[in-house]
Enzyme design. Structure first.
Site, PDB file in Angstrom:
ATOM      1  N   CYS A  32       4.120   2.388   0.602  1.00 47.69           N
ATOM      2  CA  CYS A  32       5.528   2.700   0.380  1.00 47.69           C
ATOM      3  C   CYS A  32       5.723   3.340  -0.994  1.00 47.69           C
ATOM      4  CB  CYS A  32       6.378   1.445   0.521  1.00 47.69           C
ATOM      5  SG  CYS A  32       8.114   1.763   0.198  1.00 47.69           S
ATOM      6  N   CYS A  47       8.864   2.255  -2.810  1.00 45.90           N
ATOM      7  CA  CYS A  47       8.838   0.911  -3.413  1.00 45.90           C
ATOM      8  C   CYS A  47       7.981   0.907  -4.678  1.00 45.90           C
ATOM      9  CB  CYS A  47       8.203  -0.112  -2.480  1.00 45.90           C
ATOM     10  SG  CYS A  47       8.606   0.076  -0.780  1.00 45.90           S
ATOM     11  N   ASP A  48       6.840   1.585  -4.644  1.00 51.52           N
ATOM     12  CA  ASP A  48       5.835   1.393  -5.692  1.00 51.52           C
ATOM     13  C   ASP A  48       5.583   2.610  -6.579  1.00 51.52           C
ATOM     14  OD1 ASP A  48       5.464  -1.183  -4.715  1.00 51.52           O
ATOM     15  OD2 ASP A  48       4.028  -0.501  -3.220  1.00 51.52           O
TER      16      ASP A  48
END
Ligand code: NDP
Length: 313
Positions: free
Chosen positions: A138, A141-142
């Site tokens: 992701c 997200c990261d």
């Protein structure tokens, strides 16, 4: 089997756009739905940033924020939203039984399955070993953790294209590993990728190994045609090769295609078992949009309502 702890009129499994929409409709119909949110409350939209294509938000909306809105609306209509994961089912006879968190069994005559889909992985040992240590599925997200660094992304669909562009704004260089000589992504997304100067594409290339001990330090790729291996120094490795439906617990009960997507009767949310309905990405490998998932959640709620009122069986 343990004793049944509760009987509910309609049980909804999953909390993406399909699940919450089914909850809104069944609650408004007075069916007192109980919804279990599953492993990732809010579903895949909680790991995206801006959603620009959901009608009704003219300025766009953040994915997590939109799912909070969905939940609030379902709660306001009277749906009972609960934390918990469906771990087993018994569809052998009515009322059907669903086990929650490996302990409580719930009985119901109507089930709406909205368990969605999850990211796929390459399945190589180094990917598993370095997961969470620079390897992620992701970017949204990261990606932030790799600000100012070099990263790689594997995949060539719309997700990979979107994530590569997202990463290109944070990272110095994005090395994009594409296994064929063409991308699957839509034309407009391909054009955006090709026009981004700090995305470097490696055509006909596969990931041989992700390198590093306790952190990701590089990736070795292999050209499928020449066999030539190349090592690229990176700090982050993103996998964006598609999704698989979360349908394991229904195997053996429900008809599915070879990839595990639940089959529904054309134009309905009905599965092969009367009273069991499916909506959203767990039964849709084509459209996979928030708005289509929400639409199919609405269909499932209306199908369940008709089923329970004895209009259909
Ligand atoms: P897709 O299935 O469309 O693409 C997967 C990509 O990963 C393909 O390029 C595929 O290569 C590649 N791939 C698969 N397995 C491997 C592997 N083992 N090693 C290397 N590469 C691999 O998935 P997406 O998640 O990108 O998209 C899913 C759906 O969602 C699509 O319909 C897409 O259009 C849609 N979508 C739409 C968006 C939008 O409209 N904004 C945003 C994101 C997704 P190959 O082509 O060779 O098979």
């Amino acid at each position: 089997m343990s004793a049944v702890s509760e009987k509910v009129e309609v049980l909804i499994i999953g909390s993406g756009p399909a699940g919450y929409t089914a909850a809104i409709y069944t609650a408004r119909a007075g069916l007192k739905p109980v919804l279990y949110q599953g492993i990732q409350p809010g579903g895949q939209l909680t790991i995206t940033t801006e959603v620009e294509n959901y009608p009704g938000y003219p300025e766009g909306v953040q994915g997590p924020e939109m799912m909070v809105d969905f939940e609030k609306q379902a709660t306001r209509m009277g749906a009972d939203i609960r934390y918990g994961i469906a771990t087993k089912v018994d569809f052998s006879k009515q009322p059907y039984q669903v086990q929650i968190d490996e302990e409580n069994w719930i009985e119901t005559n109507a089930i709406i399955i909205c368990t969605g889909a999850s990211a796929k992985w390459l399945g190589i040992p180094s990917e598993e070993r370095l997961n969470g240590m620079g390897v992620s599925a992701c970017a949204v997200c990261d990606g932030f953790f790799f600000k100012g660094k070099e990263v790689a992304i594997v995949g060539a669909g719309d997700t990979a294209a979107e994530e590569a562009i997202y990463l290109s704004k944070l990272c110095t260089t994005v090395h994009m590993i594409v296994r064929r000589d063409a991308m699957r992504a839509s034309k407009v997304m391909q054009e955006r990728v090709l026009a981004t100067p700090n995305i470097k594409i490696y055509w006909n290339s596969e990931t041989d190994e992700i390198l590093g001990e306790n952190k990701t330090e590089g990736v070795r790729i292999k050209n499928n045609i020449t066999g030539e291996k190349t090592t690229i120094a990176i700090s982050g490795f993103f996998v964006a090769i598609g999704h698989q439906p979360n349908s394991d617990i229904f195997k053996g009960w429900l008809d599915m295609d070879e990839a595990g997507y639940i089959k529904t009767m054309a134009g309905t949310s009905k599965t092969n078992i009367a009273g069991v309905f499916a909506a959203g990405d767990v039964q849709d490998k084509i459209y996979r949009q928030a708005v289509t998932a929400a639409g199919s959640g609405c269909m499932a709620a209306l199908d369940a309502e008709r089923y329970l009122s004895g209009l259909e069986n």
